[in-house]
Every structure is written in C-alpha cells, then in structure tokens.
Enzyme design. Structure first.
Site, PDB file in Angstrom:
ATOM      1  N   ASP A 563      29.188 -30.451 -15.797  1.00  0.00           N
ATOM      2  CA  ASP A 563      28.135 -30.891 -16.712  1.00  0.00           C
ATOM      3  C   ASP A 563      26.830 -30.227 -16.260  1.00  0.00           C
ATOM      4  O   ASP A 563      26.779 -29.584 -15.206  1.00  0.00           O
ATOM      5  CB  ASP A 563      28.055 -32.423 -16.617  1.00  0.00           C
ATOM      6  CG  ASP A 563      27.256 -33.047 -17.740  1.00  0.00           C
ATOM      7  OD1 ASP A 563      26.824 -32.324 -18.655  1.00  0.00           O
ATOM      8  OD2 ASP A 563      27.061 -34.272 -17.693  1.00  0.00           O
ATOM      9  N   GLU A 566      23.534 -25.851 -18.039  1.00  0.00           N
ATOM     10  CA  GLU A 566      22.726 -24.966 -18.900  1.00  0.00           C
ATOM     11  C   GLU A 566      21.858 -24.002 -18.113  1.00  0.00           C
ATOM     12  O   GLU A 566      21.672 -22.867 -18.590  1.00  0.00           O
ATOM     13  CB  GLU A 566      21.874 -25.817 -19.848  1.00  0.00           C
ATOM     14  CG  GLU A 566      22.683 -26.604 -20.862  1.00  0.00           C
ATOM     15  CD  GLU A 566      23.405 -27.818 -20.252  1.00  0.00           C
ATOM     16  OE1 GLU A 566      22.949 -28.291 -19.205  1.00  0.00           O
ATOM     17  OE2 GLU A 566      24.408 -28.247 -20.817  1.00  0.00           O
ATOM     18  N   ASP A 640      25.782 -34.978 -25.686  1.00  0.00           N
ATOM     19  CA  ASP A 640      25.370 -36.374 -25.772  1.00  0.00           C
ATOM     20  C   ASP A 640      25.046 -36.814 -27.201  1.00  0.00           C
ATOM     21  O   ASP A 640      23.894 -36.872 -27.603  1.00  0.00           O
ATOM     22  CB  ASP A 640      24.180 -36.599 -24.840  1.00  0.00           C
ATOM     23  CG  ASP A 640      24.555 -36.298 -23.391  1.00  0.00           C
ATOM     24  OD1 ASP A 640      25.774 -36.283 -23.094  1.00  0.00           O
ATOM     25  OD2 ASP A 640      23.662 -36.069 -22.577  1.00  0.00           O
TER      26      ASP A 640
END
Ligand SMILES: *[C@@H]1O[C@H](CO)[C@@H](O)[C@H](O)[C@H]1NC(C)=O
Ligand SMILES: *[C@@H]1O[C@H](CO)[C@@H](O)[C@H](O)[C@H]1NC(C)=O
Length: 984
Positions: A563, A566, A640
């Site tokens: 996760d 980015e 999300d």
C-alpha cells in the site's frame, strides 16, 4: 488502506493536526479536501503553459507556424527504422535545438516514435541549486515497462520519398502506412489507405528544450519560440505559454519545487480521425468512454491527470488523478480500434476534445464524422509514443501486451474471496472470524492484516501483545486451505535499533532529497525513509527481508499487500515525494514518479519468489499504485472508496478501464472502505464483487464490523449465495485469467471490446462479459432497484443464468430483467459452454480435486463451444506442460472434449498434480436450450478412453417461463481425457 483518514492512537500531534485540518474541511459543506489538495492544470506550470500554447496555436489557425521541422538531408530510412533530427527554432536569430527522432516499425505492426534532445554544450544544461540530478532526459521508462515486442520489421519499406516527406509501408501485408511530413513535422498513420491517427497534426507539439537560466531583472523577455505577436512595450500580459514564472521554481500548498533543470516538458497532439470514443488512461473515477476536458455541457474543465497520488476520499466522475497510471489509450469506431501508448513516467495531463467534421463544408461523404483530439503533456522525459493500428480491440490489446507483458498467472486462491478490515486486531480475532465464517458456511480464502499488526508500524515485526503466536494462527488457517495477507509498505520507520531502518541506512538504499541526504518524510510510523526500489541492490536487500527465517511469524500461506506506494508522504507536496528528490543513479523523482509504485511492487514480487531456497511458488502481491507493466506482478484495487451507492456504481467502469488497459486483475473494496453500508447496499456490493476479478471486502478502522456472518437475514444468505456463485464459477474465472496471461485480454470485458461492430454498446460501462464464457452481467448498483435493463449486443440467444428463461431477441436493444434483492442479473449467451464446480466448500483449495459441471448454453444454430484451463494453481509447473486445457464442443447431437492445443496428452510426463487429476471427472452436464428432438431420450452414450457407457438423460420441456433443458448425471469421464457424449 487510507492515506490519511482517522487518527490511530500512536500518532504525534503534528499528524493529528493534519488530520484535524482534513476533518474540518470534510465536514464543511462545499469544501472538497481532495480537490484543493491536488493541482489543477493551471497550478501545474507545464500544464498551464502547454494548454496556453495549444490555445494560441488553435486561435491562430492557419497562421500558426509550428517550430519543428526535419531537414530532409538529415533523414534516412534503413532496416525498418526512420531516423532524422527534428530541428526546433528557438529564436529569431535562427538558432535551433536538435531533437533526434527515431521511428521504429516493429514486427507486431506497432510503430514507435521517439524524440530525444541532443546533449549540447554543458553550460546549456547547467543545473541550478547545486543539484546532483542527471543531465539527461529520463530514458529508463522502457527498462521498467517494456518486456518484449521490440523486434524491428525489416520488411517495412519506403513507398514514396521526396524533399517534403516520406511514406513508409509496414505491418501485416504492408497494410499500414506512416506518412511523415518534414515541415512542419507531423505524421499521419493509415490502415488500408485510410487515415487513423495523426501526430502533431494541430501543431501542438512542444518540447521545452533545456536552457541556462538567464537572470534578468526586467519582467519578462520573450523567448521567441513562437515568433509571433511581438509586443512593443513589456506589459505584464505575457502569453501564458511563455510565462517563465514556473520555469525555475514552483510552489504549491506551501511546498517549493526547486527545478534544477528548468522547463523540460514534452507535449504532443494526437488525433483519432473518425473516432468518437476513446478509452483507457486509468486510473480515474469516471465513465469508461472518456469525456471531453475543455468545458462545455457535461464535459470536464480539467485534463485527465496521471500523477500517482494518495487521494483522500476521492470524488467521482472526475479526471483527477488517482493511485496509478497507465498512459495507454484506445479509440473505437464501428469495426475499427486503434490506440496509442505514451511511455512517460513523469506527471502527465491529457486533454480530450471532439469535433464533427461535417462542420467543414469541404468534408466529403455523408453524415458527420467525429474526430477525437487528444493533447498529451508530460513534465519531463522523452517523447515516446507507440501507435497501434488494430483493426480489432483484440489486436490492440495483444500488441500492447507484447510490449508491457501480461497478467501473471495468479495463485488460484486469489480468485476466491478475501476478507479484510483495518484491522483484525489480534491472532484470536483472526481465528474467531475464521471460525465464524465456517459456522455460517460462508466460503472465503484469505484473511488480511492491515498496519496495526506491526509493532509500532515497523514492517516485518509483529505487535507481540496482540499477535502472540502468528505461526499458530497461520497453521490454524492452513488447516482448511486458507491464507493470510499482511501489509508491507515502502515507508520505513526512522527508528534506531529497528533492523530494517538500520540496514536501509547503512546500505544506502533509501531515496535521497535534493541535497543528496536520506529523505525524511511523514507517514504512518511518523518520521520515515523510503526504500529506493529503482536500485537493484535495494531489490536484493528487500528480498532477503521476506525469508521465513527473517520475517518471523510468516509461513507458506502468508502473502503480501503493498500500500502507500505512490508513494504517499503525508507532509509532502500533494501527499507525495518532492519532485526534486533523487533516486538511484541520480534520476529526479520528477522523472520516475509514476513508475515508483511499480518498482516497489516488483521488489516485493521478487522477494516472494525467494523466501526459501528451492521453493518455487507464484507470488500474490496486491498493489495500490501501478504503471504500465504492473500487471506482471499481481493485483490492484481501486483504493479508498466509500460505502455509497455512487461508489458501487463507479467501481465497474474503473475495473473495466483496468481490464482494457492491460491490468485486469482488479477490484474495488466490497462494502466501501469509508463509512457503513446499509444492508441492501452491502448485499448488492457482494453481488457485484462476485464479478470483480479481485474480490475483497474491506473496511476502515472507524467503520462498524461487517463480516458477512454478522448481517441480519436475508442479507447473510444473499451474500453467501453471491460468494457460492463466485466459487462455483472459479473454473471459468481461472480460464479467463489464463487468457489474460496468454495475450493480455481483459477478464471482464466491456461491450466495445467484445462487439466492436455494435455502436450501441460503445458507451455502455455498467454491464460486461466474463472472459469468453458468454456470461453477461449487469450488477444492480442502485437503491431499491428490482429490475435492470440489459443491452443485447447481437442476435444470439440469451438465457437467464439462474432460471434458464430465454430472452426475446433484441439485438441493439435493452431487455428488462427482474432483479429482486436476492438476484444478480446474469445472462448466458447462446453458443457457450461454462465450466463450474458445484460442490460447496470452504475455500478454493478444498475444491482443487472436485468434479466439474458443464453448462451448455445452446446457440441459435444449435451449437456451443467452451473451454477449461486448469493447473495446480500454485507452482510454475504449468510452464512444463503440467496443465489441463480442454475445448468442449456441441455440434448437432454430440458434445466432445478435446485438448485445446491439440497436444497428445498421453505423451506428457505427469507430475504429482496431473496424476491426482486422474480422479477428477465431469460429473454433470446441463444443456440449456436442449433441442426438442431429445425430449423422448432417456439415455445418452458417453465414450471415453476406450469405454462406452450409457447414462440417464433428464429432459425438461420448455414452458412459458424457461427454455427446455436437459441434465446428464454421472457422466464420469475424466476431465483430462478426450470424451464424446452422443445425444441422438
Ligand atoms: C505568470 O504566471 C503567474 C502565475 O500563474 C502569474 O502570477 C504572473 O502574473 C504571470 N506573469 C505574467 C508576466 O503574465
Ligand atoms: C523486477 O525488476 C527487475 C529489475 O529491473 C527485473 O529484472 C525483473 O524482471 C522485474 N520483475 C518482473 C516480474 O517484472
């Protein structure tokens, strides 16, 4: 996992403050955190300049003189490659910049157009701020992205050549043509003599060449690139295209980007001639058929943006950037598909506009022809464009897959259902959820642990109070074939004595800031450093951390979730890293940003391959951030989302966009991450999720517990049925994954892809086919809805999957299908055979050696065909022929099974798994739409492996509510063997 949402206990006051600000903005109506936290085009210097450049060029029309041309004496074509130097006029003194151009014609029929910038005198690219950044345009996007398909087509040939340009024929049967015009430089791509794609047709190409910074006290001096409208007085009203204010420094949200190389963007217009629909360029929350972006009724005002970001509570129907980026676009018109792949890893914006050519009185032919104009703008790097001329969606998909690779053949369990939440708080909690799922007969394969399992957000450690015995927990799960996924993020807590942090520093494997020191930012653990997975030494080190004896508490059934890659940096510009950070070999973060997440995913994938010497199993790694090529490494999810009907609806076009963009192993958090879904929404979401390639329920730490067994009836049963449906169809799903692995084809497929001749389906993105099974699904995504209208794209027969009701023929029309809350609208297209496993079990692994059921949906000509691919679902033995791949065919009154690849299966040396499959048979065959001539039959003849047996046939006549169907029970033919069933 959220980038920034609620406030877990262990965070310090600065972070709390940050959350507070977000929270305040959230509860203030009309203020949208996400939109203010991220740039609009006008807040991104190069985007603003390039849009203004385009406006200026378009306003000038035929007066516009694009500054790029090819001196013909510098152009040559040889061995499938055209090479030239584009010269860019940079001032009125006639100075030019040299831009080497290579156009490669590839064997696949793809053309690649690459423009670089020639290194000039050192002083021209003198770096500012004493930066150590590389003085080259980033040229390693290819290294991370492209895995094949680059062989040059030496049959490409010159069709015509003159002082003004060159025409080159290439591709299959030389049906493709590239017409290169020298002045101004532009390229027109044709197929069978018809123009499909034009590059720089509108003259918007802009490669901001490197230049030294000239310190000048006066307001603005004209660069003179445009050579137009010179102003006498130096008013502050400079053409924004030439506004230098963001050339050397740029500030947003209190963060300043020192831009050591100055302006260096690359931009190009790409026109799809005669194409009304364009698709792709994920990840965005919007319709599959992309919208126009320069205002107007129903259009966006902003270009589509690709800049991988942790967007907190993302808005729907928006061109805003999200977590991942795939700069691949396809265009569709009736019977023709083409595409482009813009290989660039820097921040990228794409404007889309459409026009009707009939406005032009000179246009030939009747009827309006729509052109789609796109304008691609990237902050840095090469201009590197791949052009695909189709003509089918399948061709474009295949050509793109040849370049960037295909979906890894997954762990079979990963197609089952995944149960996640932030967080299962202890090993007892995990075991309890597991027991409850069993008690209520709810199948699932994987339970997930979010960040709280760690000791203080230190990855590779456990919270020893809550997870006292992770191995015992792993064994408990393994007892019924279940797995554990734990989260591992790229931010490493900056804490002395933490072995990962210590090694990261001592081995110098972290991302550095612009001064060359280790970068320190804020994330879940507080002060953190980031592994630089661009460095192969970092990948090696990362791999070592996952060894079972190093990452204690993990075992064979532990898999990984990446996760925040980015990367998410809570206190960074736009919640990510400063662009002037430095990666391996001194590439700026600016150059590589959109690839960053993929390199981390890659490092974890590689690590999973080497946890134990001699262990060769397929990894399963979920990622949030991705780029072109990430499909080779695992699955993705849409981040999300929220427990709302709108998010349920938005997920389907997003997953479809992933599928047609080469990364089909995709899903959305079932139930919605933020918030609490009402029961009806949760049931509908599981029904939709049962048709996501990646099927995971997940919930935020502040959301109420919502495991399926907790729900009141009838919802618990509704959800259990949806899960059982998923499990019974696992053989069909696995076969669809096999195809994705072979040629990149989408796992769930939009109608333009399956029916490129049926224009009525081109903007439909709420229904889809599952692989090539002929299953047509339209999940209910609206509250209180008990019917859906399904668009029928052809004149085949369609049956309701559950009731066998035959739908009226309705090619090009909508058909209303009943969908009360306990029903998922699923149709079977006639002419297909669907493999299933009907024995209900607790997990996919427990179904491994179950018998099969075949469902034959008889087509309008009395025919049907289907396929099954199966292997051990875990190892790489399939690469050595250890798999079963069957074609089933109904022709007239015989149904046959043969090897799909025409192999002589008897000559395959069978390993353990193939041997065990000897005990697996086709148990049942259901023929929906069975001919009435079979009605009097009581038996059918099964022939297999030299034996002939008669088995009973159970025929059910058609009645008002459903088609005729027949069931053959206890077929008993081995799944891996040839067999024939004769009905007549
Ligand atoms: C250039 O752009 C900046 C920021 O967008 C603006 O503040 C400034 O006035 C512009 N300068 C000129 C000379 O137009
Ligand atoms: C991961 O990256 C390394 C280094 O570039 C490369 O050799 C390897 O093939 C990549 N792995 C996959 C599965 O793409």
């Amino acid at each position: 996992m959220v980038g920034a949402g609620s406030s877990p206990p262990s965070l310090r006051w600065t972070t709390l403050l940050y959350f507070l600000v977000l929270l305040c903005a959230l509860i203030t109506p009309g203020v949208s955190v996400k939109e203010n936290d991220f740039k609009r085009c006008s807040q991104s210097g190069f985007c603003k300049r390039n849009r203004a450049y385009a406006d200026n060029a378009i306003a000038l029309g035929s007066e516009w003189q694009a500054p790029y041309k090819i001196p013909s004496e510098q152009a040559s074509f040889k061995d499938g490659q055209f090479k030239a130097t584009i010269s860019k006029a940079i001032d009125e003194q006639g100075n030019t910049v040299r831009l080497p151009l290579t156009i490669s014609f590839l064997k696949s029929g793809t053309a690649r157009v690459t423009v670089d910038e020639e290194k000039r005198r050192e002083k021209d690219i003198e770096l500012r701020h004493n930066s150590k950044a590389r003085k080259e345009r980033y040229n390693e996007a290819e290294k991370w992205t492209i895995v094949g398909g680059l062989d040059i087509d030496t049959n490409a040939q010159v069709a015509h050549e003159s002082k003004t340009g060159i025409k080159i024929k290439y591709g299959p049967e030389l049906a493709f043509e590239a017409d290169i015009t020298y002045e101004p430089y532009s390229i027109e791509f044709k197929r069978d003599g018809v123009t499909q794609i034009k590059l720089n047709d509108r003259g918007l190409m802009n490669l901001e060449h490197w230049r030294p910074k000239v310190e000048k006290p006066v307001a603005e001096k004209k660069e003179g690139e445009e050579g137009q409208e010179e102003k006498k007085d130096e008013t502050p009203e400079v053409n924004p295209a030439e506004n230098e204010s963001t050339w050397w420094e740029e500030t947003f949200g209190g963060n300043t980007d020192s831009k050591p190389r100055g302006p260096e963007s690359v931009a190009l217009d790409i026109t799809f001639v005669g194409y009304e629909h364009v698709y792709g360029i994920p990840e965005h929350a919007g319709p599959l058929s992309l919208k126009e972006t320069r205002g107007g009724d129903g259009n966006y005002e902003q270009p589509y943006r690709l800049y991988n970001s942790d967007v907190f509570e993302y808005v729907l129907d928006s061109p805003m950037t999200l977590y991942g980026a795939i700069p691949f676009m396809q265009a569709q018109r009736k019977d023709s598909t083409v595409g482009v792949f813009w290989l660039n890893a820097a921040e990228t914006w794409i404007d889309i506009t459409k026009d009707k050519e009939s406005k032009n009185p000179l246009a030939l032919g009747v009827g309006a022809k729509t052109n789609t104009h796109t304008h691609w703008m990237s902050e840095a790097g090469l201009m590197d464009v791949f052009v695909f001329l189709g003509p089918t969606p399948r061709d474009v998909t295949k050509n793109y897959a040849e370049l960037t690779g295909t979906t890894a053949l997954p762990q079979e369990f990963s197609l089952g259902y995944h149960q996640c939440r932030w967080n299962y708080v202890s090993d007892d909690d995990v075991k309890e959820v597991d027991r409850k799922m069993d008690r209520y007969n709810i199948p699932y394969d994987v339970i997930w642990l979010d960040i709280e399992y760690t000791d203080d957000k230190k990855y590779f450690t456990w919270d020893g109070d809550m997870f006292k015995d992770p191995i015992a927990m792993g064994k408990h799960l393994d007892a019924h074939g279940r797995k554990l996924v734990v989260i591992i993020d790229p931010h490493i807590k900056n804490a002395g004595g933490y072995h990962v942090s210590d090694e990261l520093k001592s081995k110098d494997l972290a991302v550095r800031n612009k001064d060359g020191n280790i970068f320190d930012g804020w994330c879940w653990p507080g002060s953190s450093h980031w592994i630089d997975a661009f460095n192969s030494a970092a990948i090696q080190w990362w791999s070592s951390l996952f060894n079972y004896d190093k990452f204690k508490g993990t075992m064979e059934n532990t898999f990984i979730w990446n996760d925040m890659n980015e990367p998410s940096v809570f206190n960074g510009p736009e919640v990510t890293m400063p662009k002037d950070n430095l990666h391996y070999e001194d590439w700026e973060h600016r150059d590589v940003h959109n690839i960053n997440g993929m390199t981390f995913h890659n490092a974890t994938y590689e690590a999973m391959l080497s946890r134990k010497k001699g262990e060769l199993r397929r990894p399963f790694v979920l990622t949030r951030s991705f780029f072109a090529g990430s499909q080779r490494l695992g699955a993705m999810w849409t981040g999300d989302n929220q427990a709302s009907w709108e998010h349920l609806g938005a997920a389907i076009p997003m997953i479809l966009a992933q599928g047609i963009s080469g990364f089909p192993f995709a899903g959305a958090d079932v139930g919605g991450f933020f918030g609490n879904p009402e029961l009806e929404l949760q049931s509908r979401w599981y029904q939709a999720g049962a048709f996501y390639p990646f099927f995971r329920g997940h919930a935020h730490i502040d959301a109420r517990r919502r495991e399926p067994f907790l729900l009141a009836e009838p919802h618990r049963s509704i959800i259990t049925s949806a899960l059982r449906l998923r499990y019974s169809l696992l053989p069909a799903w696995y076969t669809a994954f096999y195809h994705a692995n072979r040629d990149g084809s989408p796992i769930i497929r939009p109608l333009y892809w399956t029916h490129p001749s049926e224009e009525g389906g081109f903007d439909i993105d709420d229904q889809f086919f599952v692989g090539s099974t002929g299953l047509l699904v339209k999940p209910v995504v609206q509250k209180d809805k008990t019917t859906v209208d399904i668009f029928i794209p052809d004149d085949e027969v369609y049956y309701d999957y559950f009731s066998y009701k035959k739908l009226p023929t309705a090619k090009g029309k909508q058909v209303t299908v009943e969908a009360p809350i306990e029903t998922i609208p699923v149709l079977m297209r006639g002419g297909h055979i669907i493999p299933r496993r009907d024995t209900p079990r607790r997990s996919a692994q427990l179904m491994k050696f179950d018998d099969y059921t075949l469902v034959v949906a008889v087509g309008k000509k009395g025919q049907a065909e289907g396929e099954l691919y199966v292997d051990d679902g875990d190892s790489f033995d399939y690469e050595k022929g250890q798999y079963i791949h069957r074609t089933f065919k109904l022709e007239g009154s015989t149904l046959t099974s043969t090897d799909a690849e025409g192999r002589d299966t008897k000559s395959i040396e069978e390993g353990e798994w193939l041997k065990q499959m000897h005990g697996v048979a086709v148990d049942k065959v259901i023929i929906v739409g069975a001919p009435s001539s079979w009605a009097s039959k009581k038996e059918v003849v099964v022939e297999s492996e030299g034996k002939t047996v008669s088995v009973p046939l159970d025929y059910h006549k058609a009645d008002g509510s459903r088609a005729a169907f027949a069931i053959v029970q206890r077929v008993g033919a081995r799944i891996g063997a040839d067999w024939t069933i004769t009905f007549a």
